[in-house]
Design a protein around this motif. Sequence first.
Motif, PDB file in Angstrom:
ATOM      1  N   SER A 149       0.873  -1.252  -0.035  1.00  0.00           N
ATOM      2  CA  SER A 149       0.079   0.040   0.042  1.00  0.00           C
ATOM      3  C   SER A 149       0.912   1.325  -0.093  1.00  0.00           C
ATOM      4  O   SER A 149       1.962   1.226   0.381  1.00  0.00           O
ATOM      5  N   PHE A 150       0.426   2.278  -0.276  1.00  0.00           N
ATOM      6  CA  PHE A 150       1.103   3.662  -0.303  1.00  0.00           C
ATOM      7  C   PHE A 150       1.374   4.331   1.046  1.00  0.00           C
ATOM      8  O   PHE A 150       2.056   5.085   1.061  1.00  0.00           O
TER       9      PHE A 150
ATOM     10  N   GLY B 262      11.506  10.150   4.222  1.00  0.00           N
ATOM     11  CA  GLY B 262      11.562   9.177   3.188  1.00  0.00           C
ATOM     12  C   GLY B 262      10.949   9.653   1.652  1.00  0.00           C
ATOM     13  O   GLY B 262      10.883  10.797   1.188  1.00  0.00           O
ATOM     14  N   ILE B 263      10.456   8.465   0.788  1.00  0.00           N
ATOM     15  CA  ILE B 263       9.890   8.763  -0.357  1.00  0.00           C
ATOM     16  C   ILE B 263       8.538   7.846  -0.645  1.00  0.00           C
ATOM     17  O   ILE B 263       8.436   7.062   0.270  1.00  0.00           O
ATOM     18  N   GLU B 264       7.972   8.259  -1.584  1.00  0.00           N
ATOM     19  CA  GLU B 264       8.027   9.405  -2.418  1.00  0.00           C
ATOM     20  C   GLU B 264       7.015  10.486  -1.885  1.00  0.00           C
ATOM     21  O   GLU B 264       5.834  10.154  -1.313  1.00  0.00           O
TER      22      GLU B 264
ATOM     23  N   ALA C 231       2.455  11.091   1.346  1.00  0.00           N
ATOM     24  CA  ALA C 231       1.364  11.778   1.325  1.00  0.00           C
ATOM     25  C   ALA C 231       0.167  11.151   2.178  1.00  0.00           C
ATOM     26  O   ALA C 231      -0.409  11.421   2.920  1.00  0.00           O
ATOM     27  N   CYS C 232       0.071   9.682   1.835  1.00  0.00           N
ATOM     28  CA  CYS C 232      -0.625   8.822   2.199  1.00  0.00           C
ATOM     29  C   CYS C 232      -0.628   8.528   3.712  1.00  0.00           C
ATOM     30  O   CYS C 232      -1.600   8.380   4.606  1.00  0.00           O
ATOM     31  N   THR C 233       0.570   8.435   4.160  1.00  0.00           N
ATOM     32  CA  THR C 233       0.825   8.142   5.417  1.00  0.00           C
ATOM     33  C   THR C 233       0.680   9.243   6.307  1.00  0.00           C
ATOM     34  O   THR C 233      -0.144   9.255   7.474  1.00  0.00           O
TER      35      THR C 233
END
Length: 197
Positions: free
Chosen positions: A80-81, A105-107, A113-115
């Motif tokens: 998952s993102f 971290g990335i991306e 963004a999702c985190t």
Amino acid sequence: MAGVGRLSSKDAVLLLCDMQEKFRPNIFQFTNIVSNAARLLQASRVLGIPAILTEQYPKGLGPTVPELGAGDLKPHAKTSFTMMSEDVVGELQALGNPKQAILCGIEAHACIACTTFDLLEKGMEVHIVADAVSSRSQTDRLFALSRLRQSGAFLTTTEAVLLQLVQDSRHPNFKEIQALMMQPSPDTGLMAFFSAL
């Protein structure tokens, strides 16, 4: 005072997102991003801040790069993102659900963004270390930072995090943290972000 964003080593967790071998040639400023994240990880050990590491589909994208210095951390594999997999959520619960997340971290426009959205929805305060976060394109990186700030995340830098966590030159670990700042953080192209505002 709510909403100020003052970091505390007593209630923070460091989240290290997907700094893996296959991303190395394609991520804008990859070497400098990982170098800054490595300093944050060193500081977290000095200050007793727990760190959580994820890897995006490691079977295809390879392991975490060695220069991060995260060999002692057990990576959480994900597809998952968001970093907020069942395993990571369980680890956060085991840590007593820290109130502040220091995120690198990335991306930036994908997993960071999702985190961030998931953490904010859980009521956590999110500190995105802008010079330890990147994307394949600088455009995606800068627009993601702008978007995440609109959502309520705090944007900060590696050195600012280090200083905020000790607060005082009389802090018992100040000398160790100061040693991590002997070399200034490399320029990772963030001035373009501020000139666009």
